[in-house]
Structure formats: structure tokens, C-alpha cells
Design a protein around this motif. Structure first.
Motif, short mmCIF file in Angstrom:
data_model
loop_
_atom_site.label_atom_id
_atom_site.label_comp_id
_atom_site.label_asym_id
_atom_site.label_seq_id
_atom_site.Cartn_x
_atom_site.Cartn_y
_atom_site.Cartn_z
N VAL A 53 0.87 -1.17 0.00
CA VAL A 53 0.00 0.00 0.00
C VAL A 53 0.91 1.22 0.00
O VAL A 53 1.87 1.29 0.78
N VAL A 54 0.61 2.19 -0.88
CA VAL A 54 1.37 3.44 -0.94
C VAL A 54 0.37 4.59 -0.85
O VAL A 54 -0.56 4.67 -1.65
N ALA A 55 0.58 5.45 0.16
CA ALA A 55 -0.29 6.60 0.37
C ALA A 55 0.56 7.86 0.39
O ALA A 55 1.56 7.93 1.11
N ASP A 56 0.17 8.85 -0.41
CA ASP A 56 0.82 10.15 -0.40
C ASP A 56 -0.11 11.16 0.26
O ASP A 56 -1.31 11.23 -0.07
N VAL A 57 0.46 11.92 1.20
CA VAL A 57 -0.28 12.94 1.94
C VAL A 57 0.55 14.22 2.01
O VAL A 57 1.76 14.19 1.75
N ALA A 58 -0.08 15.31 2.38
CA ALA A 58 0.59 16.61 2.37
C ALA A 58 1.62 16.76 3.48
O ALA A 58 2.68 17.36 3.27
N ASP A 59 1.33 16.22 4.66
CA ASP A 59 2.19 16.46 5.80
C ASP A 59 1.86 15.47 6.91
O ASP A 59 1.02 14.58 6.74
N GLU A 60 2.52 15.64 8.05
CA GLU A 60 2.32 14.72 9.16
C GLU A 60 0.88 14.74 9.67
O GLU A 60 0.31 13.69 9.99
N ALA A 61 0.27 15.90 9.72
CA ALA A 61 -1.12 15.99 10.17
C ALA A 61 -2.05 15.21 9.24
O ALA A 61 -2.98 14.54 9.70
N ALA A 62 -1.80 15.28 7.95
CA ALA A 62 -2.62 14.53 6.98
C ALA A 62 -2.39 13.04 7.15
O ALA A 62 -3.33 12.24 7.02
N PHE A 63 -1.15 12.63 7.44
CA PHE A 63 -0.89 11.22 7.68
C PHE A 63 -1.66 10.73 8.90
O PHE A 63 -2.28 9.65 8.87
N VAL A 64 -1.65 11.50 9.97
CA VAL A 64 -2.38 11.12 11.18
C VAL A 64 -3.88 11.04 10.88
O VAL A 64 -4.56 10.12 11.35
N ALA A 65 -4.40 11.97 10.10
CA ALA A 65 -5.82 11.94 9.73
C ALA A 65 -6.14 10.66 8.97
O ALA A 65 -7.17 10.02 9.21
N TYR A 66 -5.27 10.26 8.04
CA TYR A 66 -5.44 9.00 7.30
C TYR A 66 -5.33 7.81 8.24
O TYR A 66 -6.19 6.94 8.27
N ARG A 67 -4.27 7.79 9.04
CA ARG A 67 -4.00 6.65 9.93
C ARG A 67 -5.16 6.41 10.89
O ARG A 67 -5.55 5.26 11.13
N ASP A 68 -5.73 7.48 11.42
CA ASP A 68 -6.76 7.35 12.46
C ASP A 68 -8.18 7.36 11.92
O ASP A 68 -9.13 7.20 12.70
N HIS A 69 -8.34 7.54 10.63
CA HIS A 69 -9.69 7.63 10.04
C HIS A 69 -10.45 6.32 10.27
O HIS A 69 -9.88 5.22 10.12
N PRO A 70 -11.72 6.38 10.61
CA PRO A 70 -12.50 5.17 10.89
C PRO A 70 -12.53 4.17 9.71
O PRO A 70 -12.51 2.95 9.94
N ASP A 71 -12.56 4.65 8.49
CA ASP A 71 -12.57 3.73 7.35
C ASP A 71 -11.22 3.03 7.19
O ASP A 71 -11.16 1.86 6.80
N HIS A 72 -10.14 3.72 7.51
CA HIS A 72 -8.82 3.08 7.49
C HIS A 72 -8.73 2.05 8.61
O HIS A 72 -8.23 0.94 8.40
N GLN A 73 -9.24 2.40 9.77
CA GLN A 73 -9.24 1.44 10.88
C GLN A 73 -10.09 0.21 10.55
O GLN A 73 -9.73 -0.91 10.91
#
Length: 97
Positions: free
Chosen positions: A57-77
Motif C-alpha cells: 500500500v502506498v499513500a501520499d499525503v501533504a504532511d504529518e497531520a494529513a498522515f495522522v488523519a489517514y491513519r486514524d480515520h475510521p474507514d482506514h481502521q
């Protein structure tokens, strides 16, 4: 400062194609559900080289805050809840691009 997250999965012996299809279905939802994702790709290893993982899996995000938003998102979980029981091994890295 854009970030790239790469996760590599090695499936447990006996993981069925139907189970991997469920993983792909769960991951396929994420680009439309998580606005923090700038780019998102995933897929099985092609079996071209030795000593590889089974899936990436490869995910590109804008910054650390965006990564945390992705990581913790309910659909990702929810996707992780499908993936974790199938894992024999996992590796991950985040780096600047």
C-alpha cells in the motif's frame, strides 16, 4: 513537505484469494472517503523478484497531520480490521517526497 507512507504485508499461509479480495475492497474505499489522501495505490506483488512481501500500500499525503488523519480515520481502521487477522508480517515506512 509531502509524505509517502508505504506498508508491506506478508499473508499467513493459507490466506485465500477471497480474503485478499476483501482487503482490496476495504482499501478501495479509502481514496473516496479520506480527503487527506493525495494519492493512493495498492496491489499484490508480481512475483518477479525473490524475498518480497505479498502486498503493498502506498499513500501520499501533504504532511504529518494529513498522515495522522489517514491513519486514524475510521474507514482506514475498518480496513485494518480486515487486514490484521491475515498478517504473518508487516513493514511500514514514512518519508518525505
Amino acid at each position: 513537505m509531502a509524505l509517502r507512507h508505504i506498508a508491506l504485508f506478508r499473508w499467513q499461509d493459507g490466506t485465500a484469494p477471497e480474503q485478499i479480495a476483501r482487503v482490496e475492497e476495504a482499501l478501495g474505499i479509502l481514496p473516496g472517503a479520506i480527503s487527506a489522501l493525495d494519492a493512493y495505490t495498492f496491489g499484490p506483488d508480481l512475483g518477479i523478484g525473490p524475498d518480497t512481501f505479498d502486498f503493498a500500500v502506498v499513500a501520499d499525503v501533504a504532511d504529518e497531520a494529513a498522515f495522522v488523519a489517514y491513519r486514524d480515520h475510521p474507514d482506514h481502521q475498518a480496513a485494518l480490521a480486515v487486514i490484521r487477522p491475515l498478517l504473518a508480517d508487516r513493514a511500514a515506512v514514512q518519508f518525505q517526497v
